[in-house]
Design a protein around this motif. Structure first.
Motif, PDB file in Angstrom:
ATOM      1  N   THR A 131       3.564   3.517  10.392  1.00  0.00           N
ATOM      2  CA  THR A 131       3.663   2.257   9.650  1.00  0.00           C
ATOM      3  C   THR A 131       5.047   1.635   9.813  1.00  0.00           C
ATOM      4  O   THR A 131       6.023   2.327  10.105  1.00  0.00           O
ATOM      5  CB  THR A 131       3.406   2.498   8.160  1.00  0.00           C
ATOM      6  OG1 THR A 131       4.400   3.407   7.659  1.00  0.00           O
ATOM      7  CG2 THR A 131       2.031   3.091   7.939  1.00  0.00           C
ATOM      8  N   SER A 174       8.793  -0.167   4.844  1.00  0.00           N
ATOM      9  CA  SER A 174       8.673  -1.197   3.809  1.00  0.00           C
ATOM     10  C   SER A 174       9.992  -1.904   3.550  1.00  0.00           C
ATOM     11  O   SER A 174      10.008  -3.016   3.018  1.00  0.00           O
ATOM     12  CB  SER A 174       8.155  -0.589   2.513  1.00  0.00           C
ATOM     13  OG  SER A 174       9.060   0.427   2.055  1.00  0.00           O
ATOM     14  N   THR A 212       0.415   1.301  13.031  1.00  0.00           N
ATOM     15  CA  THR A 212      -0.776   1.349  12.179  1.00  0.00           C
ATOM     16  C   THR A 212      -0.366   1.083  10.730  1.00  0.00           C
ATOM     17  O   THR A 212       0.766   0.718  10.436  1.00  0.00           O
ATOM     18  CB  THR A 212      -1.458   2.718  12.290  1.00  0.00           C
ATOM     19  OG1 THR A 212      -0.509   3.733  11.940  1.00  0.00           O
ATOM     20  CG2 THR A 212      -1.975   2.970  13.694  1.00  0.00           C
ATOM     21  N   GLY A 213      -1.334   1.272   9.831  1.00  0.00           N
ATOM     22  CA  GLY A 213      -1.054   1.101   8.418  1.00  0.00           C
ATOM     23  C   GLY A 213      -1.191  -0.342   7.984  1.00  0.00           C
ATOM     24  O   GLY A 213      -1.668  -1.206   8.726  1.00  0.00           O
ATOM     25  N   PRO A 214      -0.767  -0.639   6.773  1.00  0.00           N
ATOM     26  CA  PRO A 214      -0.913  -2.007   6.249  1.00  0.00           C
ATOM     27  C   PRO A 214      -0.006  -2.999   6.967  1.00  0.00           C
ATOM     28  O   PRO A 214       1.042  -2.632   7.508  1.00  0.00           O
ATOM     29  CB  PRO A 214      -0.511  -1.852   4.774  1.00  0.00           C
ATOM     30  CG  PRO A 214       0.404  -0.670   4.752  1.00  0.00           C
ATOM     31  CD  PRO A 214      -0.130   0.274   5.796  1.00  0.00           C
ATOM     32  N   MET A 215      -0.439  -4.243   6.955  1.00  0.00           N
ATOM     33  CA  MET A 215       0.395  -5.315   7.486  1.00  0.00           C
ATOM     34  C   MET A 215       1.692  -5.364   6.676  1.00  0.00           C
ATOM     35  O   MET A 215       1.665  -5.350   5.454  1.00  0.00           O
ATOM     36  CB  MET A 215      -0.349  -6.651   7.371  1.00  0.00           C
ATOM     37  CG  MET A 215       0.393  -7.840   7.945  1.00  0.00           C
ATOM     38  SD  MET A 215       0.500  -7.799   9.733  1.00  0.00           S
ATOM     39  CE  MET A 215      -1.236  -7.957  10.178  1.00  0.00           C
ATOM     40  N   ASN A 244       5.029  -6.585   4.682  1.00  0.00           N
ATOM     41  CA  ASN A 244       5.365  -7.750   3.864  1.00  0.00           C
ATOM     42  C   ASN A 244       6.797  -8.153   4.186  1.00  0.00           C
ATOM     43  O   ASN A 244       7.749  -7.444   3.854  1.00  0.00           O
ATOM     44  CB  ASN A 244       5.227  -7.415   2.377  1.00  0.00           C
ATOM     45  CG  ASN A 244       5.433  -8.635   1.495  1.00  0.00           C
ATOM     46  OD1 ASN A 244       5.946  -9.660   1.942  1.00  0.00           O
ATOM     47  ND2 ASN A 244       5.031  -8.533   0.241  1.00  0.00           N
ATOM     48  N   PHE A 259      -2.928  -2.464  13.041  1.00  0.00           N
ATOM     49  CA  PHE A 259      -2.775  -2.497  11.592  1.00  0.00           C
ATOM     50  C   PHE A 259      -4.139  -2.432  10.895  1.00  0.00           C
ATOM     51  O   PHE A 259      -5.173  -2.760  11.483  1.00  0.00           O
ATOM     52  CB  PHE A 259      -2.046  -3.785  11.167  1.00  0.00           C
ATOM     53  CG  PHE A 259      -0.658  -3.924  11.736  1.00  0.00           C
ATOM     54  CD1 PHE A 259       0.332  -2.999  11.425  1.00  0.00           C
ATOM     55  CD2 PHE A 259      -0.335  -4.980  12.582  1.00  0.00           C
ATOM     56  CE1 PHE A 259       1.610  -3.122  11.944  1.00  0.00           C
ATOM     57  CE2 PHE A 259       0.936  -5.112  13.111  1.00  0.00           C
ATOM     58  CZ  PHE A 259       1.913  -4.173  12.791  1.00  0.00           C
ATOM     59  N   ASP A 260      -4.119  -2.040   9.627  1.00  0.00           N
ATOM     60  CA  ASP A 260      -5.343  -2.069   8.834  1.00  0.00           C
ATOM     61  C   ASP A 260      -5.842  -3.503   8.731  1.00  0.00           C
ATOM     62  O   ASP A 260      -5.038  -4.449   8.656  1.00  0.00           O
ATOM     63  CB  ASP A 260      -5.077  -1.529   7.427  1.00  0.00           C
ATOM     64  CG  ASP A 260      -4.651  -0.071   7.436  1.00  0.00           C
ATOM     65  OD1 ASP A 260      -4.900   0.611   8.448  1.00  0.00           O
ATOM     66  OD2 ASP A 260      -4.048   0.374   6.431  1.00  0.00           O
ATOM     67  N   SER A 292      -6.700  -6.935   7.356  1.00  0.00           N
ATOM     68  CA  SER A 292      -6.127  -7.593   6.176  1.00  0.00           C
ATOM     69  C   SER A 292      -6.338  -9.092   6.280  1.00  0.00           C
ATOM     70  O   SER A 292      -6.485  -9.654   7.378  1.00  0.00           O
ATOM     71  CB  SER A 292      -4.628  -7.294   6.066  1.00  0.00           C
ATOM     72  OG  SER A 292      -3.920  -7.885   7.135  1.00  0.00           O
ATOM     73  N   PRO A 324      -1.769 -12.998   5.563  1.00  0.00           N
ATOM     74  CA  PRO A 324      -0.744 -12.791   4.525  1.00  0.00           C
ATOM     75  C   PRO A 324      -0.206 -14.106   3.972  1.00  0.00           C
ATOM     76  O   PRO A 324       0.057 -15.045   4.726  1.00  0.00           O
ATOM     77  CB  PRO A 324       0.355 -12.013   5.260  1.00  0.00           C
ATOM     78  CG  PRO A 324      -0.310 -11.412   6.460  1.00  0.00           C
ATOM     79  CD  PRO A 324      -1.378 -12.388   6.845  1.00  0.00           C
TER      80      PRO A 324
END
Length: 953
Positions: free
Chosen positions: A255, A258, A277-280, A282, A299-300, A302, A305
């Motif tokens: 990922t 953050s 990978t993982g969430p987009m 922020n 990415f997962d 979504s 955004p």
């Protein structure tokens, strides 16, 4: 030749060389070894003594030790021998752009303990980078990019505590990125280094978490095009100085940290073509981000955004193949500077609505291979929109639109245009330069590794780059007439490439010294591109216009050299005698000048008393003639009825603008004297500085600091190509107000400008405002504290009506004119247009019950409509208070300054920050060629002398 003659000449040569200081034998031996090993060395390397013979590219100190070798683009062929280690005083080694230099870098290079610049870019060196390079403790600049170096990055580089620039890109380096461990050095120790350029190698392994720490001052981390694996370390988010991050085209996984949005100074972020990978992520808070590319990651899934639309500085949004889904809103397309959107190969669905407030710079929307079923048309957008592979294109309406036809994108074209002249037909090998003169140019390619823009059709970008290049060459006092750019393109590495041609000045070809100096300006990053172009490098081609290269290298001392050296000895003695005579003559001339003051011939009957000077330098005519290359047309940057303005470079390297009245014309003496007197006594960053003047041989010339970005009027009208949004207009207003407040309240005695207008406010390279043109200004004496009775002068539209009626001039007259400029800042309209007066029109239209006081129809579209104009109403209130009919009701300029500062703070801006890093990032969407600040309309002035437009009343 008779042996007795040869023996005689050798004896003379020995006596001459014995009488003069010689190159240190150790240094001479090293250089002569290079001469034997290399082909195509400069012709004067046949002189037996490098320092006394002034070998091209070799610089010696007063002790005849070699301190610099700069030989870029000489066409050298051969290898660098271990003799380089003998040059113990060497500080700079630049052999860039010599593709014929091969072999490995010798370990002996680690003996150069005083070396500060090692620049070998664009050669063909191979083999490992020697570990001994870590011994060069004085090294500041290390550039080994674009060679064929292999092996690992030496951990010893971590010992180079003074290193500023580290560029190892575009080689064949393998292994991992070294960090310190157990007493072994590593790159994490380089806390003063600003540039990590390692792209386009074969580096493997992970990006070590220890590589980054909060003590670093890195601004560029370029690791693109390697074979790196593992995750992006969260420690990257600790380096808050970062401006450009390129990690694309690797095999990174996991990922995105953050804390990446802690990097609030990052302008370009490239993470595409990995396996993330993982969430987009922020990225809210990265408010200066211009270029974002996260394409081709896993990415997962979504929705689009919401933080996309918060990044108001974005020019490029690339999210191809990132599993985006849902409907895209029109807010994305309304980002003010957005140029390109690439969201193809996702699962975006629903109706596409670009909206009515899309960015005026938007050139491309690529949404191929999504699930869009409908398009709201008729919103005015007419540039490229690609929707192939969407259900919409399978419907009955889709095929009838251009959106569903895969059309070839137009390839951007640009080539520097001739400057108001007709290119001639040139002989073979020569080319016509922008000034329509035939010459042999020096060629090469500029590579920009992370530009902040994606629209390559904006002509103002190239004009800005040309100007910056010329400024760098002129500042370095190089014999450059002009530059030409052509063939802009994006390459497979997503770099922005441009072909560059540099033309010689005053001749049809460069000599060796000119070429190597131009190469050095580009290789050691002396040239700083405009903001937005990002990190760059240059690869120059061998210059083929010297004398025949086959005869340039001669490794034996010929009889001609012996004869030349003997004659040189005779000339040396003669030169010493001449130098002594010249020095005595110059001393007498200087004494004569001191006795004959520059204004001793001033006519007091027609022009008043002799100017009272406080620091302005008097230049001789010959000095100004020399620094403008005999007032050549190539240096002419403006003209008017009085004469011309020339760009010049003083012997100190300072770039200046020289206003020269027509020879023999002595009109405007009062204004000439006034400007010298006033500008020599005032010094403020928001006032144009007077460097000096010339008053001899019937010449009147004023020498100013060079202000590169023209007048405020030109930016507001779009002629300069610089876009001023609301923030920048506030800063211009504040800078101008501060300059005026200084004149009114801090100059001694106080000064009333009397001709404040948008053409008399210039913008420097950081878009800071500078008030100019003081020919109509008046000093306020002790007995004139309230007003000065004087003939009315000024410019219609800006003129204080109270002053016009009463002829009583006060500092409040400047306040009125400044209020008109404030209205011009928000409307971009002339003060009087089609018989309508801007002050009256705005006053009648104001409705304080409405948003923006109901002034929408008056606002300049380029100001940034669609964004929040924080403080706008207070700005209008202040402007209207400045243009009150009675001077007593107007604020003082210091009060105006304070109120603008308050408005900026309300808008979340720091009033004490510089306007910009450079002006180049503020290019508009058009406007053509930027006009120079010293051009025609600035000098339309009835007194006959430059710089003041006076309207008779």
């Amino acid at each position: 030749m008779d042996q007795r003659i040869k023996a005689f000449l050798l004896v003379v040569l020995f006596q001459v060389s014995s009488a003069a200081a010689q190159t240190d034998p150790q240094d001479a031996a090293a250089l002569n070894s290079f001469k034997r090993l290399w082909k195509n060395t400069p012709p004067n390397w046949n002189n037996p003594d490098p320092c006394n013979g002034n070998w091209v590219g070799i610089t010696c100190n007063s002790n005849f030790r070699v301190i610099s070798i700069t030989l870029s683009s000489m066409g050298l062929e051969g290898q660098l021998s271990g003799d380089i280690g003998s040059l113990s005083e060497l500080q700079t080694l630049d052999l860039s752009y010599n593709k014929g230099l091969t072999g490995s870098l010798p370990e002996a290079i680690g003996s150069l303990m005083k070396l500060s610049n090692l620049i070998l870019l664009g050669c063909s060196f191979s083999g490992p980078i020697p570990d001994a390079i870590g011994s060069l403790k004085q090294l500041v600049f290390l550039s080994l990019n674009s060679n064929s170096f292999s092996g690992e990055i030496p951990p010893s580089i971590g010992n180079l505590s003074k290193l500023y620039w580290l560029d190892l890109a575009d080689n064949k380096l393998t292994g991992t990125i070294p960090v310190s461990s157990g007493g072994t050095p590593g790159l994490d120790m380089l806390i003063h280094t600003k540039h990590f350029h390692f792209g386009k190698n074969q580096l493997k392994g992970t990006i070590p978490s220890r590589l980054f720490n909060p003590n670093m001052v890195l601004i560029h981390v370029l690791l693109d095009g390697n074979q790196l694996t593992g995750s992006i370390p969260s420690t990257l988010g600790l380096v808050k100085t970062l401006e450009v991050v390129r990690l694309d085209r690797n095999s990174l996984t996991g990922t995105i940290p953050s804390n990446l949005n802690n990097l609030t100074n990052v302008q370009e972020l490239h993470l595409s073509n990995n396996q993330l990978t993982g969430p987009m992520p922020n990225l809210t808070g990265m408010n200066v981000l211009n270029y974002l590319d996260l394409s081709n990651n896993s990415f997962d899934p979504s929705d689009i955004p919401q933080w996309f639309s918060t990044l108001q500085g974005l020019t490029t949004l690339a999210m191809e193949g990132t599993h985006l889904q849902g409907e895209i809103t029109s807010a994305v397309f309304s980002i003010p500077q957005l140029q390109s959107v690439n969201l193809k190969n996702n699962q975006i669905n629903g109706t596409l609505d670009i909206g009515a407030k899309y960015s005026g710079q938007l050139q491309l929307i690529d949404l191929q291979n999504n699930l869009i079923s409908n398009v709201l048309e008729g919103r005015g957008y007419s540039n490229s929109l690609f929707l192939q592979g969407n259900p919409f294109c399978d419907s009955s309406t889709g095929p009838s639109t251009n959106y569903c036809t895969l059309s070839q994108q137009s390839i951007p074209t640009y080539s520097t245009r001739p400057k108001n002249c007709l290119p001639p037909s040139c002989p073979s090998g020569q080319m016509s330069n922008p000034n329509c003169k035939c010459a042999f140019p020096y060629n090469g390619t500029l590579y920009f590794r992370a530009p902040s823009f994606s629209d390559l059709s904006n002509e103002s970008l190239y004009i800005s780059l040309e100007s910056s290049l010329m400024n760098s060459f002129k500042t370095a006092q190089l014999p450059v007439d002009s530059v030409s750019l052509s063939n802009p393109r994006k390459d497979s590495d997503n770099y922005f490439d441009l072909d560059l041609e540099v033309f010689p000045s005053g001749t049809e070809r460069f000599n060796e010294l000119g070429i190597l100096n131009i190469g050095f300006v580009l290789s050691n990053q002396t040239f700083k591109p405009p903001k937005g172009f990002g990190p760059f490098f240059f690869i120059g081609s061998p210059y083929g216009a010297f004398a025949d290269l086959s005869s340039r290298s001669n490794n034996s001392v010929s009889i001609g050299v012996i004869i030349g050296a003997a004659i040189g000895g005779f000339l040396l003695v003669s030169a010493l005698l001449c130098a002594g005579y010249y020095a005595i003559r110059q001393k007498r001339r200087a004494d004569s000048v001191e006795q004959n003051k520059p204004f001793s011939s001033w006519d007091p009957n027609s022009s008043g008393s002799t100017p009272q000077l406080k620091g302005a330098r008097w230049f001789t005519f010959d000095e100004l003639k020399k620094c403008t290359n005999s007032f050549s047309e190539a240096n002419a940057i403006g003209s008017g009825g009085y004469g011309k303005v020339y760009r010049g470079t003083l012997s100190t390297g300072q770039l200046v603008a020289i206003k020269r009245a027509q020879r023999g014309s002595m009109q405007g003496n009062i204004e000439f004297k006034t400007e010298i007197e006033l500008l020599s006594r005032v010094h403020h960053k928001n006032l144009v500085s007077l460097v000096g003047f010339c008053f001899e041989r019937d010449e009147q010339m004023l020498v100013y600091e060079y202000v590169p970005n023209g007048t405020l009027k030109e930016s507001l009208s779009g002629k300069s190509g610089i876009r001023l949004d609301w923030t920048r207009r506030l800063r211009v207003a504040l800078g101008s107000a501060r300059g005026l407040a200084y004149l009114h309240e801090h100059a001694n005695p106080p000064i009333i400008h009397r001709d404040i207008k948008s053409t008399n406010i210039l913008l420097d390279d950081r878009l800071n405002a500078k008030v100019s043109d003081f020919g109509l200004s008046k000093l306020m004496g002790d007995n004139e504290k309230d007003h000065v009775t004087t003939q009315v002068k000024g410019t219609m539209g800006y003129l204080d009506p109270e002053y016009y009626m009463s002829q009583q001039l006060t500092e409040k007259s400047d306040v009125y004119s400044f209020g008109v400029v404030m209205l011009e800042l928000i409307t971009a309209r002339k003060p009087i247009e089609r018989g309508k007066y801007i002050v009256r029109e705005v006053k009648m239209a104001i409705d304080k019950t409405k948003d923006l006081y109901g002034l929408h129809e008056f606002l300049d579209p380029a100001i940034g409509l669609g964004t929040t104009l924080k403080g706008f109403e207070k700005f209008v209130d202040l402007a209207m208070s400045c243009v009150e009919e009675s001077g007593a009701d107007r604020p003082m300029m210091s009060e105006v300054v304070k109120e603008i500062e308050n408005i900026m703070q309300l808008a979340g801006l720091n009033p004490n920050a510089d306007s910009a890093s450079t002006s180049a990032s503020y290019g508009g969407t058009g406007g053509g060629h930027p006009r120079h600040p010293y051009n025609d309309d600035l000098f339309d002035y009835s007194g006959g002398y430059p710089a003041y437009k006076v309207e008779p009343h």
